[in-house]
Design a protein around this motif. Sequence first.
Motif, PDB file in Angstrom:
ATOM      1  N   ASP A  62       8.066  -7.954   2.338  1.00 48.03           N
ATOM      2  CA  ASP A  62       8.390  -7.583   0.956  1.00 48.03           C
ATOM      3  C   ASP A  62       9.535  -8.429   0.388  1.00 48.03           C
ATOM      4  O   ASP A  62       9.572  -8.717  -0.812  1.00 48.03           O
ATOM      5  N   HIS A 109      -0.879  -2.011   1.681  1.00 44.82           N
ATOM      6  CA  HIS A 109       0.177  -2.342   2.633  1.00 44.82           C
ATOM      7  C   HIS A 109      -0.366  -3.088   3.842  1.00 44.82           C
ATOM      8  O   HIS A 109      -1.127  -2.522   4.622  1.00 44.82           O
ATOM      9  N   GLU A 150      -1.472  -8.432   0.815  1.00 45.40           N
ATOM     10  CA  GLU A 150      -0.209  -8.956   1.357  1.00 45.40           C
ATOM     11  C   GLU A 150      -0.452 -10.027   2.415  1.00 45.40           C
ATOM     12  O   GLU A 150       0.306 -10.995   2.507  1.00 45.40           O
TER      13      GLU A 150
END
Length: 260
Positions: free
Chosen positions: A41, A157, A162
């Motif tokens: 992140d 997630h 990602e």
Amino acid sequence: MTGRDPLRLADRPWPDVGRPVVLVPLGSTEQHGPHLPLDTDIAVASVVCDALAARLAADGIDAVVAPPIAYGASGEHEDFPGTISIGTQALTFLIVELGRSASAWADRIVFVNGHGGNVEALATAVPVLIDEERNAAWVPCVPGAETLPGGVPVDAHAGRSETSILLALDPGRVHTDGFEAGNVTPVRELMGDLRERGVRGVAPNGVLGDATPATAGEGRTLLESIVGEAWSRLHGGRTDEHGCLVAGPEAPDPVTGAVS
Ligand SMILES: [Zn+2]
């Protein structure tokens, strides 16, 4: 880049700081499945800040990227080794105090958030700064649309989205032999379960989504979309009641004056 980077606050000696727009990457140190680094992140928020600073500079606006806030509110990931969460309350104070301190010299402070768990702290802290008449706002790292070209949904997630972004940024930091599907139920439907049991309770490998189809190409597309969305919000300059930058005001209708 080697040597001094004028777009990095940390690289400027104090006489060179001036009165810039300060972009603060806000991330987390938390598990991102068996294949992604703990600072995923932070990496995403940092690269978005770099892109925004470059665009501001190209427009003749002095901008710098501050050292990232590397810890956030990640309680839901605490069952996994490596996660370090400071929680919403501590993060709220941190954002308020950082904003107050930087306001002494910055023209504007924009927190660029790479982790959904930090939203509550931002939505509490940034309105405090605004009430104190400080020029502060925040913007999430979200793509301009909920689906990628081809209708592929953006997942939550350590999944396809990602993983693709990290492949685009630095494939050497991704364990490409560890791509796994996790819990693929949309997060909206998982929320109750997630609050009660944490991420480990609903996804033992820590993945909410499916990392297996991830590609660097898709990651580049996603990043472009995230930067484009953040840029349009930053440019519009309008914040909602949570201090979050929202899409710019639409042009009024030339005949009726109404905004659609
Ligand atoms: Zn993440």
